[in-house]
Scaffold this active site. Structure first.
Site, short mmCIF file in Angstrom:
data_model
loop_
_atom_site.label_atom_id
_atom_site.label_comp_id
_atom_site.label_asym_id
_atom_site.label_seq_id
_atom_site.Cartn_x
_atom_site.Cartn_y
_atom_site.Cartn_z
N PRO A 187 2.50 1.73 -31.41
CA PRO A 187 1.56 2.71 -30.82
C PRO A 187 0.93 3.60 -31.89
O PRO A 187 1.61 4.08 -32.79
CB PRO A 187 2.45 3.55 -29.91
CG PRO A 187 3.72 2.78 -29.74
CD PRO A 187 3.86 1.91 -30.94
N GLU A 188 -0.38 3.77 -31.79
CA GLU A 188 -1.12 4.66 -32.69
C GLU A 188 -1.65 5.82 -31.86
O GLU A 188 -1.32 5.96 -30.67
CB GLU A 188 -2.24 3.89 -33.38
CG GLU A 188 -1.73 2.66 -34.14
CD GLU A 188 -2.82 1.87 -34.86
OE1 GLU A 188 -3.86 2.46 -35.20
OE2 GLU A 188 -2.64 0.66 -35.04
#
Ligand code: ZN
Length: 275
Positions: free
Chosen positions: A2-3
């Protein structure tokens, strides 16, 4: 992994459910989650805390409590924060923690690879903790062309490597750096210090547009990422370059190529992003 857009999506979905709610009971099943702190002790400390705000800094999810304490969550590779109106039951070996709220709802933390971390911070500890680890928010007001120029100045490293460094900017990872560089027409291997003034302006815009596109589509689900209600993100269908080896560039039709930068798979258009 996840960014920023994935973590921001989680934040937005959790906030209405968590704000004002009290942690009635907390169970932490995996000692890795709170290492080096004892999970039972952390769970006991969290019990009774009331959520004031659900915040985000870079890739960190930040639960701010009325007491001034903060729970700092990093999802790392495969962490998911799920919300369910009912008691979370069933057998799930990847469940690392369950928070029972005072309305009977459950917040479930699930993590297949177990790299995610929870850190409980006392009032006043958050800012100094983050100050040495992450830079400005790319969607914030402080992220100007001048600020970006200052962060890249003098750096011999490829621009992609510089942007992956969380101290340059908070929240970018392998996907959105590739997407941003394509938008800015900058080759990922270009030394950071050689990015020109015009390109810096395009890069700032490219970073913001790539991140905003990700947020609009609730993040990208390649494997494990889910929104708190268990649904997938939709950004993976909209990538301009990431993972698109051989597919035609949206802008010029040239086949997208793959290379490696800083040990990471890297996609770019050889015609639009010249070395
Ligand atoms: Zn192209």
């Amino acid at each position: 992994m996840p960014e920023l857009p994935e973590v921001e999506t989680v934040r937005r979905r959790l906030e209405p459910h968590l704000t004002g709610r009290r942690f009635e009971r907390v169970d932490i099943f995996d000692p890795r989650l709170t290492r080096p702190h004892d999970p039972a002790e952390v769970a006991a400390e969290l019990t009774g805390e009331r959520v004031e705000q659900v915040d985000r800094r870079g890739k960190y999810l930040v639960f701010r409590f009325e007491s001034g304490r903060v729970l700092l969550i990093h999802l790392r590779m495969t962490g998911n924060v799920l919300y369910t109106d009912e008691e979370a039951n069933g057998d799930d070996s990847h469940r690392r923690s369950v928070i029972r709220l005072d309305n009977g709802a459950d917040v479930v933390y699930r993590d297949v690879r177990r790299f995610g971390t929870w850190l409980l911070l006392e009032p006043g500890e958050l800012d100094p903790y983050l100050a040495t680890r992450i830079g400005d928010e790319p969607l914030g007001r402080r992220f100007t062309v001048a600020a970006l120029a200052a962060r890249l100045a003098g750096r011999r490293a490829p621009v992609k490597a510089a942007l992956l460094d969380q101290r340059t900017l908070a929240g970018l990872g392998n996907i959105y750096v590739d997407e941003a560089l394509w938008r800015a027409r900058i080759h990922p291997l270009r030394p950071a210090r050689e990015v020109t003034a015009d390109e810096l302006s395009a890069l700032r815009r490219g970073i913001r547009q790539a991140l905003q596109a990700g947020i609009r589509r609730q993040g990208a689900t390649l494997r494990d990422y889910r929104q708190p209600d268990g649904t997938r993100g939709r950004m993976q269908a909209e990538f301009k370059v990431y993972g698109r080896t051989g597919a035609p560039c949206d802008r010029c039709g040239a086949p997208i190529e793959k290379t490696r930068v800083a040990g990471r798979g890297t996609w770019y258009c050889p015609a639009c992003q010249r070395p």
